[in-house]
Design a protein around this motif. Sequence first.
Motif, PDB file in Angstrom:
ATOM      1  N   GLU A  12      35.573  32.865  41.931  1.00  0.00           N
ATOM      2  CA  GLU A  12      36.400  34.237  42.330  1.00  0.00           C
ATOM      3  C   GLU A  12      35.654  35.322  42.800  1.00  0.00           C
ATOM      4  N   GLU A  13      34.202  35.140  43.047  1.00  0.00           N
ATOM      5  CA  GLU A  13      33.381  36.112  43.656  1.00  0.00           C
ATOM      6  C   GLU A  13      33.289  35.853  45.082  1.00  0.00           C
ATOM      7  N   LEU A  14      33.776  34.709  45.343  1.00  0.00           N
ATOM      8  CA  LEU A  14      33.834  34.432  47.049  1.00  0.00           C
ATOM      9  C   LEU A  14      35.160  34.580  47.463  1.00  0.00           C
ATOM     10  N   ILE A  15      36.232  35.195  46.916  1.00  0.00           N
ATOM     11  CA  ILE A  15      37.516  35.166  47.337  1.00  0.00           C
ATOM     12  C   ILE A  15      37.695  36.874  47.799  1.00  0.00           C
ATOM     13  N   THR A  16      37.782  37.151  48.808  1.00  0.00           N
ATOM     14  CA  THR A  16      37.897  38.586  49.604  1.00  0.00           C
ATOM     15  C   THR A  16      39.206  38.898  50.185  1.00  0.00           C
ATOM     16  N   PHE A  17      39.650  40.172  49.906  1.00  0.00           N
ATOM     17  CA  PHE A  17      40.881  40.619  50.453  1.00  0.00           C
ATOM     18  C   PHE A  17      40.503  41.825  51.535  1.00  0.00           C
ATOM     19  N   ASP A  18      41.435  41.740  52.666  1.00  0.00           N
ATOM     20  CA  ASP A  18      41.373  43.286  53.315  1.00  0.00           C
ATOM     21  C   ASP A  18      39.976  43.233  54.015  1.00  0.00           C
ATOM     22  N   LEU A  19      39.588  41.867  54.429  1.00  0.00           N
ATOM     23  CA  LEU A  19      38.149  42.098  55.324  1.00  0.00           C
ATOM     24  C   LEU A  19      38.585  42.917  56.541  1.00  0.00           C
ATOM     25  N   GLU A  20      37.933  43.778  57.082  1.00  0.00           N
ATOM     26  CA  GLU A  20      38.126  44.399  58.469  1.00  0.00           C
ATOM     27  C   GLU A  20      36.998  43.691  59.492  1.00  0.00           C
ATOM     28  N   ALA A  21      37.567  43.174  60.636  1.00  0.00           N
ATOM     29  CA  ALA A  21      36.914  42.676  61.492  1.00  0.00           C
ATOM     30  C   ALA A  21      37.464  42.671  62.907  1.00  0.00           C
ATOM     31  N   ASN A  22      36.874  43.041  64.149  1.00  0.00           N
ATOM     32  CA  ASN A  22      37.574  42.699  65.255  1.00  0.00           C
ATOM     33  C   ASN A  22      37.427  41.453  65.910  1.00  0.00           C
ATOM     34  N   GLU A 138      52.982  29.889  51.365  1.00  0.00           N
ATOM     35  CA  GLU A 138      54.005  30.915  50.916  1.00  0.00           C
ATOM     36  C   GLU A 138      53.276  31.426  49.634  1.00  0.00           C
ATOM     37  N   LYS A 139      52.891  30.388  48.717  1.00  0.00           N
ATOM     38  CA  LYS A 139      52.241  31.027  47.326  1.00  0.00           C
ATOM     39  C   LYS A 139      50.636  31.666  47.585  1.00  0.00           C
ATOM     40  N   ILE A 140      50.261  31.124  48.923  1.00  0.00           N
ATOM     41  CA  ILE A 140      48.835  31.612  49.160  1.00  0.00           C
ATOM     42  C   ILE A 140      48.897  32.940  49.820  1.00  0.00           C
ATOM     43  N   LYS A 141      49.901  33.017  50.656  1.00  0.00           N
ATOM     44  CA  LYS A 141      50.324  34.577  51.116  1.00  0.00           C
ATOM     45  C   LYS A 141      50.495  35.353  50.261  1.00  0.00           C
ATOM     46  N   SER A 142      51.530  35.084  49.263  1.00  0.00           N
ATOM     47  CA  SER A 142      51.866  36.205  48.177  1.00  0.00           C
ATOM     48  C   SER A 142      50.615  36.515  47.319  1.00  0.00           C
ATOM     49  N   ALA A 143      49.425  35.573  47.300  1.00  0.00           N
ATOM     50  CA  ALA A 143      48.565  35.993  46.190  1.00  0.00           C
ATOM     51  C   ALA A 143      47.840  37.359  46.739  1.00  0.00           C
ATOM     52  N   ASN A 144      47.727  38.373  45.658  1.00  0.00           N
ATOM     53  CA  ASN A 144      47.240  39.585  46.399  1.00  0.00           C
ATOM     54  C   ASN A 144      45.904  40.208  45.268  1.00  0.00           C
ATOM     55  N   SER A 145      45.245  39.114  44.702  1.00  0.00           N
ATOM     56  CA  SER A 145      44.080  39.476  44.000  1.00  0.00           C
ATOM     57  C   SER A 145      43.154  38.123  44.089  1.00  0.00           C
ATOM     58  N   ALA A 146      41.633  38.423  43.656  1.00  0.00           N
ATOM     59  CA  ALA A 146      40.984  37.118  43.535  1.00  0.00           C
ATOM     60  C   ALA A 146      41.523  36.380  42.398  1.00  0.00           C
ATOM     61  N   PRO A 147      41.623  36.988  41.328  1.00  0.00           N
ATOM     62  CA  PRO A 147      42.111  35.949  40.261  1.00  0.00           C
ATOM     63  C   PRO A 147      43.445  35.202  40.646  1.00  0.00           C
ATOM     64  N   GLN A 148      44.403  35.990  41.256  1.00  0.00           N
ATOM     65  CA  GLN A 148      45.756  35.276  41.496  1.00  0.00           C
ATOM     66  C   GLN A 148      45.528  34.200  42.306  1.00  0.00           C
ATOM     67  N   MET A 149      44.531  34.362  43.555  1.00  0.00           N
ATOM     68  CA  MET A 149      44.238  33.527  44.625  1.00  0.00           C
ATOM     69  C   MET A 149      43.526  32.300  43.811  1.00  0.00           C
ATOM     70  N   MET A 150      42.774  32.415  43.390  1.00  0.00           N
ATOM     71  CA  MET A 150      42.042  31.434  42.369  1.00  0.00           C
ATOM     72  C   MET A 150      42.953  30.490  41.569  1.00  0.00           C
ATOM     73  N   HIS A 151      43.890  31.033  40.875  1.00  0.00           N
ATOM     74  CA  HIS A 151      44.756  30.378  40.237  1.00  0.00           C
ATOM     75  C   HIS A 151      45.751  29.645  40.940  1.00  0.00           C
ATOM     76  N   THR A 152      46.246  30.337  42.245  1.00  0.00           N
ATOM     77  CA  THR A 152      47.062  29.513  42.937  1.00  0.00           C
ATOM     78  C   THR A 152      46.277  28.353  43.683  1.00  0.00           C
ATOM     79  N   LEU A 153      45.085  28.462  44.107  1.00  0.00           N
ATOM     80  CA  LEU A 153      44.687  27.430  45.098  1.00  0.00           C
ATOM     81  C   LEU A 153      44.151  26.443  43.646  1.00  0.00           C
ATOM     82  N   ILE A 154      43.724  26.634  42.706  1.00  0.00           N
ATOM     83  CA  ILE A 154      43.288  25.675  41.727  1.00  0.00           C
ATOM     84  C   ILE A 154      44.696  24.752  41.437  1.00  0.00           C
TER      85      ILE A 154
END
Length: 158
Positions: A12-22, A138-154
Amino acid sequence: MDNYKITNLLFEELITFDLEANTYEEVIQKVGNDAYKKGYVKNGFANAVLQREKLYPTALPTNVLKVAIPHPIERDTVEKSAIIVTKLKHPVDFVLMGSENELVPVEIVFTLAVNGGQHQLHILQDLVSMFSDEGAMEKIKSANSAPQMMHTLIDLLS
């Protein structure tokens, strides 16, 4: 290879949202620096990933969510094997896998920090299979938090 499970590489600590980069270089540097601070990779990991990405691009233009799967050219830069998942705030252009200059506006990056070539091959196969499933994406796209993404990917990778 015994008891290999891709889900054991998700943290979970390696799941990041909204990283800004160019640029994709900036994405990889930020991801690498974060993983280094958390003890998963050695100093130089990001440079090894960039070196490989320039030689062998990793972007995939899947229908639902454009992805990239960067990983280092040398695996001796990894301390603890992991898959680093990064949803970008805005799409960043990565070069299409198998192309020299065709760009893909990537929205999510799965950076592999994995020891062992066999493991890496299996992980790439598992991820590409998941990426080709529109329902999974679609499930990955809709995940909007680290715990939710973790659960989805598992769920998707088990």
